[in-house]
Design an enzyme around this catalytic site. Structure first.
Site, PDB file in Angstrom:
ATOM      1  N   LYS A  98     -10.660   3.897   9.815  1.00  0.00           N
ATOM      2  CA  LYS A  98     -11.217   4.582   8.650  1.00  0.00           C
ATOM      3  C   LYS A  98     -12.035   5.793   9.098  1.00  0.00           C
ATOM      4  O   LYS A  98     -12.912   5.688   9.965  1.00  0.00           O
ATOM      5  CB  LYS A  98     -12.108   3.631   7.844  1.00  0.00           C
ATOM      6  CG  LYS A  98     -11.353   2.468   7.213  1.00  0.00           C
ATOM      7  CD  LYS A  98     -10.444   2.928   6.079  1.00  0.00           C
ATOM      8  CE  LYS A  98      -9.836   1.755   5.351  1.00  0.00           C
ATOM      9  NZ  LYS A  98      -8.956   2.175   4.233  1.00  0.00           N
ATOM     10  N   ASP A 152      -6.848   6.496   8.467  1.00  0.00           N
ATOM     11  CA  ASP A 152      -6.925   6.522   7.001  1.00  0.00           C
ATOM     12  C   ASP A 152      -8.167   7.289   6.573  1.00  0.00           C
ATOM     13  O   ASP A 152      -9.296   6.821   6.762  1.00  0.00           O
ATOM     14  CB  ASP A 152      -6.967   5.090   6.455  1.00  0.00           C
ATOM     15  CG  ASP A 152      -6.935   5.052   4.928  1.00  0.00           C
ATOM     16  OD1 ASP A 152      -6.802   6.126   4.301  1.00  0.00           O
ATOM     17  OD2 ASP A 152      -7.031   3.946   4.369  1.00  0.00           O
ATOM     18  N   GLU A 155      -3.067   8.421   6.799  1.00  0.00           N
ATOM     19  CA  GLU A 155      -2.928   7.965   5.416  1.00  0.00           C
ATOM     20  C   GLU A 155      -3.855   8.744   4.483  1.00  0.00           C
ATOM     21  O   GLU A 155      -5.044   8.918   4.771  1.00  0.00           O
ATOM     22  CB  GLU A 155      -3.259   6.470   5.358  1.00  0.00           C
ATOM     23  CG  GLU A 155      -3.114   5.827   3.991  1.00  0.00           C
ATOM     24  CD  GLU A 155      -3.355   4.336   4.036  1.00  0.00           C
ATOM     25  OE1 GLU A 155      -3.483   3.728   2.955  1.00  0.00           O
ATOM     26  OE2 GLU A 155      -3.416   3.759   5.145  1.00  0.00           O
ATOM     27  N   ASP A 159      -1.113   7.221  -0.335  1.00  0.00           N
ATOM     28  CA  ASP A 159      -1.636   5.936  -0.812  1.00  0.00           C
ATOM     29  C   ASP A 159      -2.112   6.087  -2.245  1.00  0.00           C
ATOM     30  O   ASP A 159      -1.376   5.844  -3.197  1.00  0.00           O
ATOM     31  CB  ASP A 159      -2.753   5.446   0.107  1.00  0.00           C
ATOM     32  CG  ASP A 159      -3.332   4.098  -0.342  1.00  0.00           C
ATOM     33  OD1 ASP A 159      -2.764   3.464  -1.261  1.00  0.00           O
ATOM     34  OD2 ASP A 159      -4.348   3.664   0.224  1.00  0.00           O
ATOM     35  N   LYS A 199       0.654  -0.854  -2.986  1.00  0.00           N
ATOM     36  CA  LYS A 199      -0.283  -1.962  -3.178  1.00  0.00           C
ATOM     37  C   LYS A 199      -0.050  -2.552  -4.570  1.00  0.00           C
ATOM     38  O   LYS A 199       0.031  -1.801  -5.553  1.00  0.00           O
ATOM     39  CB  LYS A 199      -1.733  -1.483  -3.056  1.00  0.00           C
ATOM     40  CG  LYS A 199      -2.087  -0.959  -1.678  1.00  0.00           C
ATOM     41  CD  LYS A 199      -3.489  -0.393  -1.625  1.00  0.00           C
ATOM     42  CE  LYS A 199      -3.817   0.147  -0.244  1.00  0.00           C
ATOM     43  NZ  LYS A 199      -5.138   0.837  -0.196  1.00  0.00           N
TER      44      LYS A 199
END
Length: 371
Positions: A168, A197, A225, A250, A274
């Site tokens: 992250k 990400d 991402e 995403d 997701k």
């Protein structure tokens, strides 16, 4: 009781759960210390039960615990109670059309219905959906902290058996983000795969500069991402076209329509699906099929969920050949496991049980247990 009556939905109920995390989970968007969710249980007239989960991820889906319970208990449950489980397409259509948005609430109810359907067929859900594989390998997420702490976390996760790490970034300045990745590569070693990400934390120009720097330094990043804001498809495409590293959408893709725009414009190289964004398995299957038709592979990911929601997501992901990357580490971040049955972890490997449906037999919640 007649055979037809036994296939109807008798009741849809909800319970809240709250499970502390072992360590705060930090991204560019939020910090999570406790995994909260609404657990949905669908009961058929023959006593069979199906399970679903909806986490309140307000910063992404716009939902809270109250809004999820309201959507399920006041809109979805009254409309679906008494519906015939054998008429699944009609049920899924109603779930999608009865309320706008509320994707996690929809996903939880729909998952519980899918659980029941697979049990009726006597099959694990992943086999009902396609049955491509029984085992998958998840990454493990290193949340945003100072570089040294992130490096130590990464080394520990590799020691625990994870061969892919998701890093992250995007919360502070770009120079610190790059230092985080350098430190993780240094401490985790050259063999581990690293995914980055940014959680919408960069502008397009910042993303291009940062990714080119990673490439020039040989940091061997597998993918980046959602580097830019979810609405900035032009910026997303600008980044995708300007760098060699694969770029994954995403938050830019919730619906099949979103996927269509990303695929049509070639704004990303990959799509992260997701269930909590898509509104459930049915829409997730559509997104994956569209991506596969365009030669674009997908990752299956999750929010901060227990093994209820993750078990459903793993069944979806395992059923589809075009889903090639997996991000299902959330249950491993929790201080306790509230679920009996469902998927099992062996280091980074996730195995699906042979039991029909999701294979979940019990979920503990505040104030008692559901069996």
């Amino acid at each position: 009781m007649g055979k037809e009556a036994a296939m109807k939905i008798a009741e849809i109920t909800t319970n809240r759960i709250a499970v502390p995390l072992k360590k705060p989970f930090k991204t560019a968007l939020r910090t999570v210390r406790t995994a909260e969710a609404v657990i949905v249980k669908v009961t058929a007239e023959n006593g069979m039960t199906g399970w679903g989960e909806a986490p309140p991820t307000a910063v992404i889906t716009g939902e809270t615990l109250d809004s999820i319970e309201g959507a399920v208990n006041t809109i979805l449950a009254p409309a679906l109670t008494g519906c015939n489980l054998r008429m699944a397409e009609a049920i899924f259509h109603d779930i999608d059309k009865l309320i706008v948005g509320n994707t996690s609430a929809k996903a939880a109810v729909e998952t519980a219905v899918y659980d029941c359907l697979a049990q009726l067929c006597g099959l694990p859900l992943y086999q009902l959906l396609g049955g491509y594989r029984r085992e998958i390998e998840t990454d493990f997420t290193v949340s945003v902290n100072d570089p040294e702490e992130m490096g130590k976390d990464a080394a520990r996760y590799v020691k625990d058996g994870f061969r892919t790490l998701k890093i992250k970034v995007g919360k502070n300045d770009m120079a610190t983000d790059l230092e985080r990745i350098r430190e993780i590569r240094k401490q985790a070693g050259g063999a581990v795969r690293i995914r980055v990400d940014a959680n919408q934390g960069w502008t397009a120009k910042q993303a291009v500069k940062a990714i080119r720097k990673m490439e020039d330094e040989g940091l061997s990043i597998e993918l980046v991402e959602q580097p830019v804001h979810r609405c900035d498809l032009e910026g997303l495409k600008q980044v995708t076209d300007a760098v060699d590293t694969p770029i994954m959408a995403d938050e830019s893709v919730f619906t099949p329509r979103d996927a269509f725009h990303v695929l049509k414009t070639r704004s990303a190289d990959l799509i992260n699906i997701k269930l909590m964004k898509a509104g459930g398995i049915r829409q997730a299957l559509k997104i994956n099929a569209m991506a596969e038709a365009c030669g674009v592979e997908c990752m299956a990911g999750s929010m901060i969920e227990t093994r209820v929601g993750i078990t459903a997501a793993v069944h979806f992901a395992a059923s589809q050949k075009n889903v090639t990357k997996f991000d299902f580490d959330a249950p491993l971040m929790l201080k306790k496991d509230i679920v009996e049955g469902g998927i099992r972890y062996h280091g980074g490997t996730i195995t699906i049980p042979d039991a029909p449906g999701l294979g979940i037999t019990k979920v503990c919640h505040e104030g008692g247990e559901d069996k």
